[in-house]
Motif scaffolding. Sequence first.
Motif, short mmCIF file in Angstrom:
data_model
loop_
_atom_site.label_atom_id
_atom_site.label_comp_id
_atom_site.label_asym_id
_atom_site.label_seq_id
_atom_site.Cartn_x
_atom_site.Cartn_y
_atom_site.Cartn_z
N LYS A 193 39.79 34.06 39.17
CA LYS A 193 41.21 33.72 39.29
C LYS A 193 41.46 32.89 40.55
N LYS A 194 40.83 33.25 41.67
CA LYS A 194 41.05 32.51 42.91
C LYS A 194 40.44 31.11 42.86
N LEU A 195 39.30 30.99 42.17
CA LEU A 195 38.68 29.68 42.03
C LEU A 195 39.34 28.84 40.94
N ARG A 196 40.20 29.47 40.15
CA ARG A 196 40.93 28.80 39.07
C ARG A 196 39.98 28.17 38.06
N LEU A 197 39.04 29.02 37.62
CA LEU A 197 38.11 28.56 36.58
C LEU A 197 38.82 28.61 35.24
N ASP A 198 38.81 27.50 34.50
CA ASP A 198 39.55 27.41 33.25
C ASP A 198 38.63 27.36 32.04
N SER A 199 37.49 28.05 32.10
CA SER A 199 36.55 28.07 30.98
C SER A 199 36.90 29.19 30.01
N GLU A 200 36.13 29.28 28.92
CA GLU A 200 36.40 30.32 27.91
C GLU A 200 36.07 31.71 28.43
N ASN A 201 35.00 31.82 29.20
CA ASN A 201 34.61 33.12 29.76
C ASN A 201 34.51 32.98 31.28
N PRO A 202 35.65 33.04 31.98
CA PRO A 202 35.63 32.78 33.42
C PRO A 202 34.83 33.80 34.23
N VAL A 203 34.78 35.06 33.78
CA VAL A 203 34.06 36.09 34.53
C VAL A 203 32.56 35.80 34.53
N ALA A 204 32.03 35.44 33.35
CA ALA A 204 30.60 35.11 33.27
C ALA A 204 30.28 33.88 34.10
N ASP A 205 31.19 32.90 34.07
CA ASP A 205 30.97 31.70 34.89
C ASP A 205 31.00 32.04 36.38
N ASP B 239 27.17 43.45 42.42
CA ASP B 239 27.16 44.79 41.83
C ASP B 239 27.47 44.64 40.34
N HIS B 240 26.41 44.56 39.52
CA HIS B 240 26.60 44.31 38.10
C HIS B 240 27.27 45.48 37.41
N ALA B 241 27.03 46.68 37.89
CA ALA B 241 27.62 47.86 37.24
C ALA B 241 29.15 47.83 37.34
N ASN B 242 29.64 47.50 38.53
CA ASN B 242 31.09 47.49 38.74
C ASN B 242 31.70 46.09 38.59
N GLY B 243 30.85 45.06 38.38
CA GLY B 243 31.36 43.70 38.19
C GLY B 243 32.05 43.16 39.41
N CYS B 244 31.40 43.25 40.57
CA CYS B 244 32.02 42.75 41.80
C CYS B 244 30.95 42.16 42.72
N MET B 245 31.42 41.46 43.72
CA MET B 245 30.54 40.86 44.73
C MET B 245 30.74 41.60 46.05
N VAL B 246 29.64 42.00 46.67
CA VAL B 246 29.69 42.73 47.93
C VAL B 246 29.12 41.81 49.01
N SER B 247 29.96 41.49 49.98
CA SER B 247 29.54 40.60 51.06
C SER B 247 28.92 41.40 52.19
N LYS B 248 27.90 40.84 52.81
CA LYS B 248 27.26 41.48 53.95
C LYS B 248 27.99 41.06 55.22
N VAL C 159 28.29 32.75 41.56
CA VAL C 159 27.98 33.61 42.72
C VAL C 159 26.47 33.78 42.85
N ALA C 160 25.79 34.00 41.72
CA ALA C 160 24.34 34.19 41.76
C ALA C 160 23.64 32.94 42.29
N ILE D 265 34.91 42.26 46.29
CA ILE D 265 35.90 41.66 45.40
C ILE D 265 35.31 41.56 44.00
N SER D 266 36.14 41.78 42.99
CA SER D 266 35.68 41.75 41.61
C SER D 266 35.45 40.30 41.17
N LEU D 267 34.57 40.13 40.18
CA LEU D 267 34.27 38.80 39.66
C LEU D 267 35.48 38.20 38.96
#
Length: 490
Positions: A379-391, A410-419, A396-397, A372-374
């Motif tokens: 959007k699902k966590l409903r983060l209301d900050s100025e830069n929600p993707v960075a947050d 996956d920093h290149a594609n901007g997504c999280m890969v679950s095991k 996640v990290a 899933i993309s960051l």
Amino acid sequence: MPEDVEMNDSQAAPAAVSDAPAPAQSTLHHLKEIASVIEAGSLSKEVRRISRAVRLTIAHRRRLAARDVAAFLAFALPPSSEAFARLSALVPKEDGSEMDVDTAAPTAQVSIKHGLPEIEIYCYLLVLIFLIDNKKYDEAKTCASTSIARLKSLNRRTVDVLASRLYSYYSYVHELTNTLAEIRGTLLALHRMATLHHDELGQETLLNLLLHNYLHYNLYDQAEKLRSKAPRFEAHSNQQFCRYLFYLGKIRTIQLEYTDAKESLLQAARKAPTTARGFRIQCNKWAIIVRLLLGEIPERTVFMQKGMKAALTPYFELTNAVRVGDLELFRSVADKFSSTFSADRTRNLIVRLRHNVIRTGLRNISISYSRISLADIAKKLRLDSENPVADAESIVAKAIRDGAIDATIDHANGCMVSKETGDVYSTNEPQIALNSRIAFCLNMHNEAVKALRFPPNSHKEKESAEKRRERLQQEEELAKHMAEEDDDDF
């Protein structure tokens, strides 16, 4: 014949009288009986009698009237004593026309010995309780201060039970008038005096009053310093031990020691008597918050306990928001019940829960999506900050580093890969859970063994019974010998 008829009527009259119910004894008569119990405990140095007298007083406190208290003071204290003059001035006077006629059943007259310190301290306690119940707080403060000054000149173990009650009401009346900070020095001096006098019940009571005093003004560091340096709490009173565990749980919660706080709060709620509903509600409120901060979800039965459902409703909705991991629902619940959380002094703890809500929502996302993309996570966590993707990336990290989720970024594609989730039974988690439950059961068993009470000198009962039997046998032989001597005289 007429004489027989009259005799039968006279015999039937007492039977009719005996069938009528006897009138109830007056409150004054009950107070006199309580005073006789205190006198017996003072003369025999039995503390349990004094404790029984205090329990009887609490049972009759709602029936106390000014005339009863004034009449009891005249009965228990010498009219020329200083205590009688002070206490009589504090009790409001009632007109004689308003006094009820005492319809109590005729009973034996109760008399006590004047001059006993226990009776005097009991009179202070009785007047203080009466004044607090009638909301005469200024007079109650005067009575409490006078009684504390009198207690400083006494060092008797039979007074300790009455003194501990006076300490509690002394602090309570100052709490009602919002002047708790003024008596902190006095409480510290009383605690030092109780320690020097080996008054263990007084030490426990005063330690709890001091902890309550500090926590009332949010002085958690000072409360912890006092608790750590005070003598070890031996739990001579179950009520005082429950209060101590509750205060200890609150201190541990503020200090981020959630595991110890959870144990103390749950133990306090479990040990508290069923009649102390308000205390158990407060313990459960704090325990729910602590369990949520630990990442646990309390069982539904916790919120459905008898008499607690309405009081725990805000915390039930809060728990539901944390369980779902919905940040927007969490905000709405926090705003909806903000006044309740502020009154319970748990609002600052609920602010800490925001991170747990985000972590729970992220865990649900990692289970549901293998990739899933960051931006979607934000959007699902409903983060209301100025830069929600960075947050979202930093959240996640941090979750990956703490072991909350098993995934990679996956920093290149901007997504999280679950095991893929493995079999939990192939790990040590079941063993850890079983060990924690076994340790809990063993700890409860040890506490139950420590709480067992045995009669004093139980190992000497057999020996004393033999001595008593020998003494009775000697008395019987002496009586028989004297009877034989009387027969010989004849």
